[in-house]
Design an enzyme around this catalytic site. Structure first.
Site, PDB file in Angstrom:
ATOM      1  N   GLY A 207      13.677 -21.109 -20.589  1.00  0.00           N
ATOM      2  CA  GLY A 207      14.119 -20.159 -21.850  1.00  0.00           C
ATOM      3  C   GLY A 207      13.619 -20.619 -23.160  1.00  0.00           C
ATOM      4  O   GLY A 207      13.853 -21.826 -23.635  1.00  0.00           O
TER       5      GLY A 207
ATOM      6  N   LYS B  49      34.237 -12.292 -23.642  1.00  0.00           N
ATOM      7  CA  LYS B  49      32.936 -12.085 -23.645  1.00  0.00           C
ATOM      8  C   LYS B  49      32.714 -10.615 -23.308  1.00  0.00           C
ATOM      9  O   LYS B  49      33.493  -9.912 -22.743  1.00  0.00           O
ATOM     10  CB  LYS B  49      32.312 -12.665 -22.274  1.00  0.00           C
TER      11      LYS B  49
ATOM     12  N   ASP C 122      25.003 -13.368 -28.225  1.00  0.00           N
ATOM     13  CA  ASP C 122      24.665 -14.167 -26.899  1.00  0.00           C
ATOM     14  C   ASP C 122      23.493 -13.536 -26.605  1.00  0.00           C
ATOM     15  O   ASP C 122      22.407 -13.206 -27.560  1.00  0.00           O
ATOM     16  CB  ASP C 122      25.654 -13.378 -25.822  1.00  0.00           C
TER      17      ASP C 122
HETATM   18  N1  GLU Z   1      27.220 -16.731 -26.745  1.00  0.00           N
HETATM   19  C1  GLU Z   1      27.593 -18.147 -27.205  1.00  0.00           C
HETATM   20  C2  GLU Z   1      28.197 -18.938 -26.047  1.00  0.00           C
HETATM   21  O1  GLU Z   1      28.117 -18.495 -25.040  1.00  0.00           O
HETATM   22  C3  GLU Z   1      28.640 -18.335 -28.638  1.00  0.00           C
HETATM   23  C4  GLU Z   1      29.933 -17.517 -28.602  1.00  0.00           C
HETATM   24  C5  GLU Z   1      30.427 -17.509 -29.872  1.00  0.00           C
HETATM   25  O2  GLU Z   1      29.775 -17.887 -30.911  1.00  0.00           O
HETATM   26  O3  GLU Z   1      31.567 -16.930 -30.086  1.00  0.00           O
HETATM   27  O4  GLU Z   1      28.906 -19.888 -26.237  1.00  0.00           O
END
Ligand code: GLU
Length: 407
Positions: A214, A102, A142
């Site tokens: 949200g 992340k 995200d």
């Molecule tokens: N941000 C999204 C999650 O928390 C997607 C992550 C992605 O597609 O790699 O799952």
């Protein structure tokens, strides 16, 4: 407790039921690599500023690190570590050949112009380019990141490395190698999982009251799908507050109000409620789709829903989980409920590498199979070991990660 401490507690619960040894658990808790750096930005007025940037590469025993980039003032290392860890669990729950990572920047993107946002996005990539790539680490959207930002990032990566596959980033726009269905995938996946749970619990879905905290991309798309399927959406909110109507709200009309006036609170379709009040409204299904630590030991006892569907990452603390489970409220954990996003990201990556473009119908058909299989694995584990769904999901994931680590 911090988000990362919460995440590790969730792991401990599963590790205990699985009977894992201390060394194995310690290894699962330790991120492979942490990048923390300054992201320089020249503002439109010429003044220099810098923001704290992050990427945590948590675990790649099942495939390249995978996970989004968050732009939010609340972003810090603890949060990014928690989110990266949950990605490793999530990709294993849905059994796609990816690991967990992340990233983020501690910034309020709503205070930046479009040109500033583009420079910031490109500057993040300029720092991280040597450490990411289609077979190394594949970032995605995200909170507050979107296809436009992913396009800038993918373009910057291409300029720096010459890699034109597009597979170093997912969540790109359709014209730039994005996948059909990626934009709505998180909401779609959550919708499939909810359907499976309702069937498993023998609950009729028509008219079931849903409250959604949200109204970002995922929450909004889920709301549209749920409304179309016959659920009644009685409450929605965004960061400014929420609205409630016991007979139901028209989601399309509320989205229009939000687009035109900046928030759902400008809608006169219902009574105003705070985000805290919203969580405690009378409903059947509560959908936290905003940020972490919303359902805590302080308010868990007041939750009236029978099902909590976590579209946000980390909305429920471990103490709250215990309170809800004691009341037999089913919490569908984030690592299952919101895994549709990363699943279609994986499809996008796969299409980029194979130079293919799949139809939306094909994408959703594949997504549905993945989500249903994941639900079944989690449900069966929950039944077999008499644990809540989160512990069941972690058990499924941890088994798969440990298996992959053995090689
Ligand atoms: N941000 C999204 C999650 O928390 C997607 C992550 C992605 O597609 O790699 O799952």
């Amino acid at each position: 407790m911090s988000a990362f401490e919460n995440a590790l507690k969730q792991l401990d619960n599963a590790a205990q039921t699985l009977g894992l040894d201390f060394g194995t658990v310690a290894k699962l808790k330790d991120p492979d690599r942490v990048y923390e750096f300054e992201v320089p930005l020249v503002m439109d007025n010429g003044s220099p500023r810098s923001f704290r940037g992050y990427r945590v590469q948590f675990n790649n025993s099942r495939g390249p690190y995978k996970g989004g980039i968050r732009l939010h003032p609340q972003v810090d290392l603890d949060e990014v570590k928690a989110l990266a860890f949950w990605m490793a669990i999530k990709t294993a729950v849905v059994n796609i050949p990816m690991g967990g990572g992340k990233g983020g920047v501690s910034v309020n993107p709503k205070e930046l112009s479009s040109a500033e946002l583009e420079r910031l996005s490109r500057a993040w990539v300029a720092y991280m380019a040597p450490h990411i790539g289609p077979h190394q680490d594949v970032p995605a959207p995200d909170v507050n990141t979107n296809p436009r930002i992913m396009d800038w990032m993918a373009d910057e990566y291409k300029n720096i490395t010459g890699d034109a596959s597009g597979a170093a980033f997912t969540g790109k726009s359709l014209g730039r190698g994005g996948s059909e269905g990626r934009r709505t995938a998180t909401g779609q996946g959550a919708f499939y999982v909810l359907g499976e749970l309702m069937a498993a619990l023998g609950m009729e879905l028509a008219g079931k009251r849903v409250v959604i905290q949200g109204f970002g991309n995922a929450g909004h798309h889920f709301a549209l799908l749920a409304q179309k399927a016959g659920y009644t959406i009685v409450g929605v909110s965004d960061s400014k507050g929420g609205i409630y109507h016991p007979d139901g709200l028209n989601i399309e009309a509320i989205m229009k109000t939000k687009e035109e006036q900046g928030s759902v609170v400008a809608s006169d379709a219902g009574t105003s409620v705070s985000n805290r009040e919203l969580l405690e409204l009378a409903c059947d299904i509560l959908v936290p789709a905003a940020l972490e630590n919303q359902i805590t030991k302080e308010n868990a006892g007041n939750i009236q829903a029978k099902v909590v569907l976590e579209i946000a990452n980390g909305p429920t603390t471990p103490e709250a989980d215990a309170i809800l489970w004691a009341k037999k409220i089913y919490v569908v954990p984030d690592v299952l409920a919101n895994a549709g996003g990363v699943t279609v990201s994986y499809f996008e990556w796969d299409q980029n590498l194979k130079n293919e473009h799949w139809s939306e119908a094909e994408v959703f058909q594949k997504l549905e199979t993945v989500m249903k299989n994941a639900f079944k694995a989690v449900w069966d584990t929950h039944k077999e070991h008499d644990v809540d769904l989160r512990t069941g999901a972690f058990m499924v994931a941890v088994r798969r990660i440990v298996e992959a680590t053995k090689g």
